[in-house]
Design a protein around this motif. Structure first.
Motif, short mmCIF file in Angstrom:
data_model
loop_
_atom_site.label_atom_id
_atom_site.label_comp_id
_atom_site.label_asym_id
_atom_site.label_seq_id
_atom_site.Cartn_x
_atom_site.Cartn_y
_atom_site.Cartn_z
N ARG A 105 3.23 3.78 11.48
CA ARG A 105 2.17 4.35 10.69
C ARG A 105 1.59 3.19 9.70
NH1 ARG A 105 3.04 8.12 13.27
NH2 ARG A 105 3.84 9.94 13.01
N MET A 106 0.55 2.69 9.82
CA MET A 106 -0.02 1.73 8.64
C MET A 106 -1.11 2.04 7.89
SD MET A 106 0.18 -2.00 10.50
CE MET A 106 1.99 -2.48 10.89
N TYR A 107 -1.01 2.00 6.58
CA TYR A 107 -2.09 2.35 5.58
C TYR A 107 -2.47 1.29 4.75
CZ TYR A 107 0.59 6.96 6.63
OH TYR A 107 1.25 8.03 7.04
N ARG A 108 -3.78 1.51 4.29
CA ARG A 108 -4.25 0.41 3.19
C ARG A 108 -5.08 1.10 2.42
NH1 ARG A 108 -9.64 -1.60 5.41
NH2 ARG A 108 -10.63 0.80 6.08
N ARG A 109 -5.20 0.23 1.30
CA ARG A 109 -5.86 0.77 0.26
C ARG A 109 -7.05 -0.41 0.07
NH1 ARG A 109 -1.62 1.80 -3.88
NH2 ARG A 109 -2.66 0.05 -4.74
N GLU A 110 -8.56 0.04 0.13
CA GLU A 110 -9.37 -1.12 -0.03
C GLU A 110 -9.64 -1.65 -1.53
OE1 GLU A 110 -13.22 -0.21 1.34
OE2 GLU A 110 -12.42 0.14 3.37
N MET A 111 -9.34 -2.72 -1.84
CA MET A 111 -9.22 -3.47 -3.13
C MET A 111 -10.12 -4.72 -3.11
SD MET A 111 -5.92 -3.53 -5.43
CE MET A 111 -5.79 -1.93 -5.89
N GLU A 112 -10.78 -5.11 -4.21
CA GLU A 112 -11.22 -6.50 -4.30
C GLU A 112 -11.10 -7.13 -5.69
OE1 GLU A 112 -15.39 -6.35 -2.54
OE2 GLU A 112 -14.41 -5.34 -1.00
N VAL A 113 -10.53 -8.16 -5.74
CA VAL A 113 -10.49 -8.92 -7.06
C VAL A 113 -11.15 -10.05 -7.03
CG1 VAL A 113 -8.67 -9.94 -8.32
CG2 VAL A 113 -8.11 -8.09 -7.04
N ASP A 114 -12.03 -10.11 -7.89
CA ASP A 114 -13.17 -11.46 -7.98
C ASP A 114 -13.68 -11.63 -6.67
OD1 ASP A 114 -12.36 -11.83 -10.67
OD2 ASP A 114 -10.85 -13.09 -9.90
N GLY A 115 -14.36 -10.52 -5.95
CA GLY A 115 -14.90 -10.48 -4.87
C GLY A 115 -14.29 -10.78 -3.91
N MET A 116 -12.70 -10.85 -3.67
CA MET A 116 -11.93 -11.24 -2.46
C MET A 116 -11.27 -9.97 -2.22
SD MET A 116 -10.68 -14.85 -3.54
CE MET A 116 -10.27 -14.82 -5.02
N VAL A 117 -11.29 -9.64 -0.94
CA VAL A 117 -10.24 -8.62 -0.37
C VAL A 117 -9.03 -8.80 -0.66
CG1 VAL A 117 -9.68 -7.42 1.59
CG2 VAL A 117 -12.15 -7.89 1.29
N THR A 118 -8.15 -7.90 -1.23
CA THR A 118 -6.84 -8.07 -1.62
C THR A 118 -6.09 -6.70 -0.97
OG1 THR A 118 -7.29 -7.36 -3.87
CG2 THR A 118 -7.19 -9.62 -3.54
N ASP A 119 -6.82 -5.89 -0.14
CA ASP A 119 -6.11 -4.74 0.27
C ASP A 119 -4.53 -4.54 0.34
OD1 ASP A 119 -9.02 -4.39 0.48
OD2 ASP A 119 -8.94 -3.70 2.63
N PRO A 120 -3.86 -3.71 -0.29
CA PRO A 120 -2.81 -3.64 -0.25
C PRO A 120 -2.33 -2.84 1.05
CG PRO A 120 -3.25 -2.78 -2.59
CD PRO A 120 -4.63 -2.89 -1.60
N LEU A 121 -1.19 -3.14 1.66
CA LEU A 121 -0.81 -2.62 3.01
C LEU A 121 0.57 -2.00 2.98
CD1 LEU A 121 -1.13 -3.05 6.63
CD2 LEU A 121 1.32 -3.84 5.75
N LYS A 122 0.60 -0.57 3.52
CA LYS A 122 1.92 -0.11 3.58
C LYS A 122 2.30 0.39 5.07
CE LYS A 122 5.03 2.79 0.74
NZ LYS A 122 5.34 2.98 -0.55
N ALA A 123 3.23 0.12 5.42
CA ALA A 123 3.53 0.31 6.93
C ALA A 123 4.97 1.13 7.03
CB ALA A 123 3.48 -0.89 7.83
N MET A 124 4.95 2.17 7.69
CA MET A 124 6.27 2.75 7.86
C MET A 124 6.63 2.75 9.51
SD MET A 124 6.67 4.13 4.88
CE MET A 124 6.06 5.24 3.71
N HIS A 125 7.84 2.60 9.69
CA HIS A 125 8.22 2.59 11.24
C HIS A 125 9.72 3.09 11.21
CE1 HIS A 125 7.91 1.64 15.20
NE2 HIS A 125 7.88 0.23 15.30
#
Ligand code: 16C
Length: 247
Positions: A59-79
């Motif tokens: 399972r892969m999850y992400r959180r949409e996040m931007e810093v100074d207009g740049m995409v920095t989405d944290p990812l978390k995966a479980m397996h």
């Protein structure tokens, strides 16, 4: 005692003394501890985590996040992977000898510093994503036993005067990655390839370090993270198949 070559190179069960006298030790210890703790926290009850890929036990999850207009989405995966241990997983993720065999985004990899048997500094360049500039990264990598049957590798960006950022073709990106693994087997039984299961938590935050189109970047990671985790875990299963188990 007698060890085979392979056993000697497995992640050590205790912190290497050479690491604890290195200037990076306080940072490596603090960030590794934080990352390992965060990796084992669930995503279920937390707000903001969106599932974006699911296949078998992965399972892969992400959180949409931007810093100074740049995409920095944290990812978390479980397996969950059967037949290999947490220590073996971390061995193949940490040891540079195997990296080109499972890492498909790499163009070059250089070992910048060997801090200790459990800690290295790497410079890596990655394949270019059109239409953005090529990226490179400079990061320390540390493997440790976190608790019983639990090992983790943490990678985190650093600096080095011999490898200045943004002075050539590449833009320097910033990365914090943690692969945390925990092995279980039925109580009272001896662990074998047939009765062990390793739960994996992989967390990654990449700051692209300079302009990159958000849509392209999100499309690339949605494709590349699942590809990486499937390829890496099946690589480790394949490598371990006929080897004695390393708990
Ligand atoms: O954790 C992984 N690998 C470790 C050993 O190499 C280490 C690496 C961390 C670097 C992660 C950043 C990778 C950026 C790649 C950019 C080029 C992708 C090329 C795609 C092929 C055409 O911890 C496994 C890492 C798995 C990486 C999946 C890809 C993630 C993309 C994230 C967005 C990058 C922004 C780049 C801006 C142009």
């Amino acid at each position: 005692s007698v060890h085979t070559r392979d056993q000697v190179e497995l992640p050590p069960p205790a912190i290497d003394n050479r690491l604890t006298v290195h200037p990076l030790w306080p940072e490596i210890d603090r960030i590794s501890t934080e990352q390992i703790q965060a990796a084992f926290e669930g995503v279920g009850g937390e707000i903001g985590w969106q599932l974006f890929a699911e296949e078998g036990d992965m399972r892969m999850y992400r959180r949409e996040m931007e810093v100074d207009g740049m995409v920095t989405d944290p990812l978390k995966a479980m397996h969950k992977v059967r037949g290999v241990t947490a220590r073996e997983m971390c061995h193949y993720f940490f040891n540079p000898r195997y990296r080109y065999e499972w890492e498909t985004t790499l163009e070059t990899m250089t070992i910048v510093e060997e801090i200790a048997s459990d800690s290295l500094v790497f410079h890596q360049t990655f394949k270019r994503i059109w239409p953005a500039s090529q990226r490179d990264a400079l990061f320390w990598s540390h493997v440790r036993q976190a608790s019983e049957n639990t090992y983790a590798v943490t990678n985190h960006s650093t600096t080095n005067a011999d490898y200045p950022a943004n002075n050539g073709a590449c833009i320097r990106l910033f990365v914090t990655v943690c692969l945390a693994c925990h092995t279980t087997y039925p109580a009272g039984e001896t662990p074998t390839r047939d009765n062990i299961t390793t739960s994996i938590a992989y967390c990654s935050t990449v700051n692209p370090g300079g302009w990159a189109p958000a849509g392209v970047l999100r499309a690339v990671y949605k494709r590349e993270y699942p590809k990486f985790l499937k390829r890496f875990t099946s690589y480790v299963v394949e490598q371990c198949r006929d080897k004695p188990i390393a708990i």
